[in-house]
Design a protein around this motif. Structure first.
Motif, PDB file in Angstrom:
ATOM      1  N   GLY A 178     -82.199  28.731  -1.397  1.00 45.24           N
ATOM      2  CA  GLY A 178     -81.370  28.635  -0.203  1.00 45.24           C
ATOM      3  C   GLY A 178     -81.830  27.486   0.666  1.00 45.24           C
ATOM      4  O   GLY A 178     -82.865  26.858   0.421  1.00 45.24           O
ATOM      5  N   GLY A 179     -81.032  27.211   1.685  1.00 50.68           N
ATOM      6  CA  GLY A 179     -81.378  26.132   2.605  1.00 50.68           C
ATOM      7  C   GLY A 179     -80.679  26.337   3.929  1.00 50.68           C
ATOM      8  O   GLY A 179     -79.761  27.159   4.056  1.00 50.68           O
ATOM      9  N   ALA A 180     -81.122  25.600   4.931  1.00 51.05           N
ATOM     10  CA  ALA A 180     -80.536  25.730   6.266  1.00 51.05           C
ATOM     11  C   ALA A 180     -80.556  24.381   6.962  1.00 51.05           C
ATOM     12  O   ALA A 180     -81.523  23.616   6.840  1.00 51.05           O
ATOM     13  N   LEU A 181     -79.475  24.102   7.686  1.00 53.58           N
ATOM     14  CA  LEU A 181     -79.380  22.911   8.528  1.00 53.58           C
ATOM     15  C   LEU A 181     -79.331  23.373   9.977  1.00 53.58           C
ATOM     16  O   LEU A 181     -78.603  24.309  10.310  1.00 53.58           O
ATOM     17  N   TYR A 182     -80.116  22.723  10.828  1.00 56.22           N
ATOM     18  CA  TYR A 182     -80.099  23.053  12.253  1.00 56.22           C
ATOM     19  C   TYR A 182     -79.877  21.769  13.029  1.00 56.22           C
ATOM     20  O   TYR A 182     -80.710  20.866  13.005  1.00 56.22           O
ATOM     21  N   SER A 228     -79.394  31.932  -0.296  1.00 54.12           N
ATOM     22  CA  SER A 228     -80.073  33.127   0.199  1.00 54.12           C
ATOM     23  C   SER A 228     -80.934  32.783   1.414  1.00 54.12           C
ATOM     24  O   SER A 228     -81.967  32.111   1.291  1.00 54.12           O
ATOM     25  N   VAL A 229     -80.498  33.258   2.589  1.00 54.24           N
ATOM     26  CA  VAL A 229     -81.170  32.933   3.856  1.00 54.24           C
ATOM     27  C   VAL A 229     -81.221  34.198   4.719  1.00 54.24           C
ATOM     28  O   VAL A 229     -80.246  34.954   4.759  1.00 54.24           O
ATOM     29  N   PRO A 230     -82.335  34.464   5.416  1.00 52.27           N
ATOM     30  CA  PRO A 230     -82.397  35.618   6.324  1.00 52.27           C
ATOM     31  C   PRO A 230     -81.402  35.491   7.479  1.00 52.27           C
ATOM     32  O   PRO A 230     -80.752  34.458   7.659  1.00 52.27           O
ATOM     33  N   GLU A 231     -81.331  36.554   8.303  1.00 56.47           N
ATOM     34  CA  GLU A 231     -80.396  36.580   9.426  1.00 56.47           C
ATOM     35  C   GLU A 231     -80.725  35.479  10.438  1.00 56.47           C
ATOM     36  O   GLU A 231     -81.848  35.006  10.530  1.00 56.47           O
ATOM     37  N   LEU A 263     -85.644  26.505   1.024  1.00 56.08           N
ATOM     38  CA  LEU A 263     -86.313  27.806   0.965  1.00 56.08           C
ATOM     39  C   LEU A 263     -86.504  28.249  -0.485  1.00 56.08           C
ATOM     40  O   LEU A 263     -85.607  28.074  -1.323  1.00 56.08           O
ATOM     41  N   ARG A 264     -87.666  28.833  -0.760  1.00 56.60           N
ATOM     42  CA  ARG A 264     -87.942  29.377  -2.089  1.00 56.60           C
ATOM     43  C   ARG A 264     -88.361  30.837  -1.952  1.00 56.60           C
ATOM     44  O   ARG A 264     -89.102  31.191  -1.031  1.00 56.60           O
ATOM     45  N   PRO A 265     -87.919  31.684  -2.885  1.00 54.28           N
ATOM     46  CA  PRO A 265     -88.214  33.117  -2.779  1.00 54.28           C
ATOM     47  C   PRO A 265     -89.614  33.456  -3.281  1.00 54.28           C
ATOM     48  O   PRO A 265     -90.294  32.636  -3.905  1.00 54.28           O
TER      49      PRO A 265
END
Length: 743
Positions: free
Chosen positions: A359-363, A373-376, A432-434
């Motif tokens: 998973g990944g996230a951009l801010y 796959s990303v947490p809340e 992100l890595r699990p």
């Protein structure tokens, strides 16, 4: 004795072995003997305690003696020639009292250290050439890194005959793993076992980079003291980092005995200047390996290191080729689209394709965009604000997030590995890595690294090295160097694109500002003309009214005429001030020159006829005022406005005073204008430099633009102005300028 002592500590146990200064241990092994000389005089300054055994002369008897007493003049003369051209890389064969030795020479600071090792006969004159040929052929034929490790272990055992040979690889936390092994059939296998970083502490790892082959011929040897322990030349313990004969830490000796090891040889595997691993050889009994055999071990380790480096480079290039294609596609998407969110997360190629991740996230500026796959969101907000944003480095990665940020333990199945890239203070990209649950086999329980030895009354190394299994959680797959490299390059690409866009936007904005300035200038002059025309007409009518009918008006009528005339003059003054402020705002580069400050002050005082208009004011001007650098017209207006205010607001005092001078504040040359007038309330300090702001009351004339003009001139000259005052107790304005080359 503290570890910071000048000497090697008298007591070493597991409590302090991580700080043990093993390079100044002050003793040697007993398979050879050392002498230390003054390199200028070649007088012996230190000697091994076992000199009597090898030279038939006690060490104490050799101190302060010339080296020629042992080697004779002819051998010393030959040795001097070698020293003169710094040719000490190869050993010399020398005779001492009829015995043959290999002499190894090197410097430890200003000390010349000589190691003497008995010379052994070689039965086969081609022995070493055969070994070198085998090493080259075997390693060249190996393909993968795993095959290279197996080949190196096999070669080492065949050439040197140790009972066990292990290839020991370090991980990123300096834990070691046996990745290849050759052993005697009856011995227990340690292949695949891991050992904690504390087994080989940092100072030991550092020494392997200085002296890459380390032999312990007999773990039951008697350490031989160096006499005296402190060097007479430096008054410090002798640094033995480069000595083959350097004695062994008593803790390490105990560790080897607990492993049932009688002798060892260890060769460093160095890749890219970093300790990659070790070729560790163990023998159950004492075993001596001659200097030339150790040189073969050194050659094998260097060849092995070179092949490992080549394999890792090939792996890096292979993995980089794939990720580089994805990076190039992402860069094209960013160039083609205005929004980073859309370019990185919604195009044919996504940022999460760049490296392996779940998973990944951009801010960007308070907004999140999640992929995979990303947490809340609340958990990601906390992770960013309380952990990632507090990191100094722009590129950060870990495979054990919950160890560093305990809050992440609740979502470690989704995030155990984190790679974050900061583009700006409010722009982040996260990969992100699990968690990958891993079963690790240790050589003994890593939690029980030591036990208390009742006999020795101290902590001692563990005795059990049996396989001990542990399930490790909260750990992800490691980020590789090629992952880090491609992410770093993407960050640089994005920064360049954003900077280019900002530069283009700034250039476009500058063009608009220049156009707006021209329009403002035309508007200002047009406004001045349009305002002055009716005011001049009104002024003419008032003048006619005064001249023709003023004598027939009563006192109230004449007052009204006077008030009208004053208002017209005030309006003229206001228009002049507005135009001055507008001109200063619109001016471009300053016309810089050195200007005597006294000239500016005198010019203004003559202009206003200060003696006639302020006859009661005591004006004090410092004689040696230094010159200023700046735009003369602006600086004249600066001084005029400040002096005018000081004169005006102190004039009603019984004994008005105005002082002009220069002082030093915070190592800066600062001018000041001080008066004893009505003062300024501290609550008004923040607004007095704003346009159309007046705090003096109705008793004093003014437009409220004078100090705004002063502030604008100071800003143009890259300076600073501030005020110190107390109500009704006078005011002092301080200022300085620093125009440089203008702007």
């Amino acid at each position: 004795m503290a570890l910071t002592s000048r000497k090697y500590p008298e007591k070493i146990d597991l409590d302090n072995c991580a700080k043990e200064p093993i390079h100044i241990i002050g003793k040697t092994q007993e398979y050879g003997v050392i002498l230390v000389c003054d390199p200028l005089s070649l007088k012996i300054t230190q000697a091994g305690a076992n000199s009597l055994e090898y030279f038939s002369i006690a060490g104490n008897e050799l101190l302060d003696e010339p080296l020629a007493r042992l080697l004779g003049e002819e051998q010393v003369s030959f040795f001097k020639d070698k020293l003169a051209v710094k040719d000490t890389a190869l050993p010399l064969q020398v005779k001492v009292n009829g015995k043959d030795f290999l002499l190894l020479a090197h410097f430890s600071g200003i000390n010349l250290v000589l190691e003497f090792e008995p010379l052994e006969e070689v039965s086969d004159s081609f022995f070493f050439q055969k070994h070198l040929t085998r090493i080259l052929n075997k390693l060249q034929a190996s393909g993968s890194i795993a095959e290279l490790c197996r080949s190196a272990a096999l070669l080492t055992q065949q050439i040197f005959g140790y009972d066990r040979v292990m290839i020991y690889k370090f991980d990123e936390e300096w834990n070691g793993e046996v990745v290849a092994e050759r052993k005697a059939p009856e011995m227990e296998s340690w292949l695949g076992l891991k050992y904690p970083a504390t087994d080989i502490p940092p100072q030991s790892r550092a020494l392997f980079l200085k002296n890459r082959v380390r032999m312990i011929a007999d773990v039951h040897y008697t350490p031989q003291a160096i006499l005296p322990e402190i060097s007479p030349l430096t008054e410090k313990p002798l640094d033995l980092s480069h000595l083959d004969l350097r004695a062994v830490s008593p803790i390490h000796i105990e560790y080897l005995i607990n492993m049932e090891v009688g002798a060892s040889m260890t060769s460093a595997i160095v890749v890219g200047g970093k300790l990659w691993g070790l070729i560790a050889c163990h023998h159950r009994t004492a075993k001596f390996i001659s200097y030339y055999q150790r040189e073969s071990a050194r050659f094998l380790a260097e060849m092995f290191s070179t092949k490992i480096a080549l394999q890792e480079s090939n792996n890096f290039i292979k993995n980089t080729e794939v990720s580089e294609k994805i990076r190039n596609q992402l860069v094209e998407q960013i160039r083609e689209r205005n929004g980073l969110f859309e370019a990185l997360a919604e195009g044919p190629v996504k940022f999460t394709d760049l490296i392996s991740c779940s998973g990944g996230a951009l801010y960007f500026q308070g907004e999140w965009k999640f992929c995979g796959s990303v947490p809340e969101k609340e958990k990601m907000d906390s992770l960013l604000q309380n952990f990632i944003a507090r990191k100094e480095e722009n590129l950060f990665f870990t495979r054990k997030l919950s160890e560093l940020f305990p809050e992440a333990d609740s979502y470690k199945k989704k995030i155990s590995g984190l790679l974050s890239l900061r583009l700006a203070e409010d722009k982040y990209i996260l990969w992100l890595r699990p968690e990958e649950v891993e079963n690790v086999n240790w050589g003994g329980d890593p939690a029980n690294k030591a036990f208390y030895d009742e006999e020795k009354k101290r902590l001692s190394p563990r005795k059990s090295f049996s396989k001990w299994s542990e399930q490790v959680t909260g750990v992800s797959k490691a980020f590789k160097d090629y992952d880090i490299s491609v992410v770093k390059t993407l960050g640089e690409n994005i920064s360049h694109i954003l900077l280019a866009r900002q530069r283009h936007e700034i250039e476009a904005l500058n063009e608009k500002l220049l156009e707006a300035n021209k329009e403002l200038e035309l508007f200002s002059y047009g406004l001045s003309h349009d305002l002055r025309a009716p005011i001049r007409g009104l002024e003419g009518y008032l003048q006619i009214l005064t001249e023709d009918y003023g004598h027939s008006l009563d006192e109230d009528g004449q007052k009204l005429l006077k008030m009208g005339s004053d208002l017209i003059q005030k309006t003229h003054s206001l228009i002049d001030d507005i135009l001055s402020y507008s001109r200063i705002s619109q001016l471009g580069a300053l016309r810089l020159q050195e200007i005597p400050v006294k000239d500016l002050i005198n010019e203004f005082l003559e202009m206003i006829n200060v003696r006639a208009n302020y006859p009661h004011t005591r004006l004090m001007v410092q004689e040696d005022l230094p010159a200023m650098k700046g735009d003369r017209r602006m600086l004249l207006q600066l001084w005029s406005n400040l002096i005018s205010n000081a004169l005006k607001y102190s004039a009603q005092k019984e004994n008005p005073e105005v002082q002009i001078g220069m002082t030093i504040k915070n190592e800066e040359q600062v001018y000041f204008i001080s008066d004893n007038g009505i003062g300024i309330d501290e609550k008004d300090f923040g607004q007095i430099f704003e346009s159309f702001t007046r705090v003096a009351g109705k008793d004093f004339k003014g437009s409220g633009i004078g100090l705004a003009i002063v502030k604008k001139i100071i800003d143009k000259h890259r300076g600073e102005i501030w005020v110190e005052s107390a109500g009704n107790e006078g005011t002092t304005f301080y200022f300085y300028t620093n125009p440089g080359e203008g702007k």
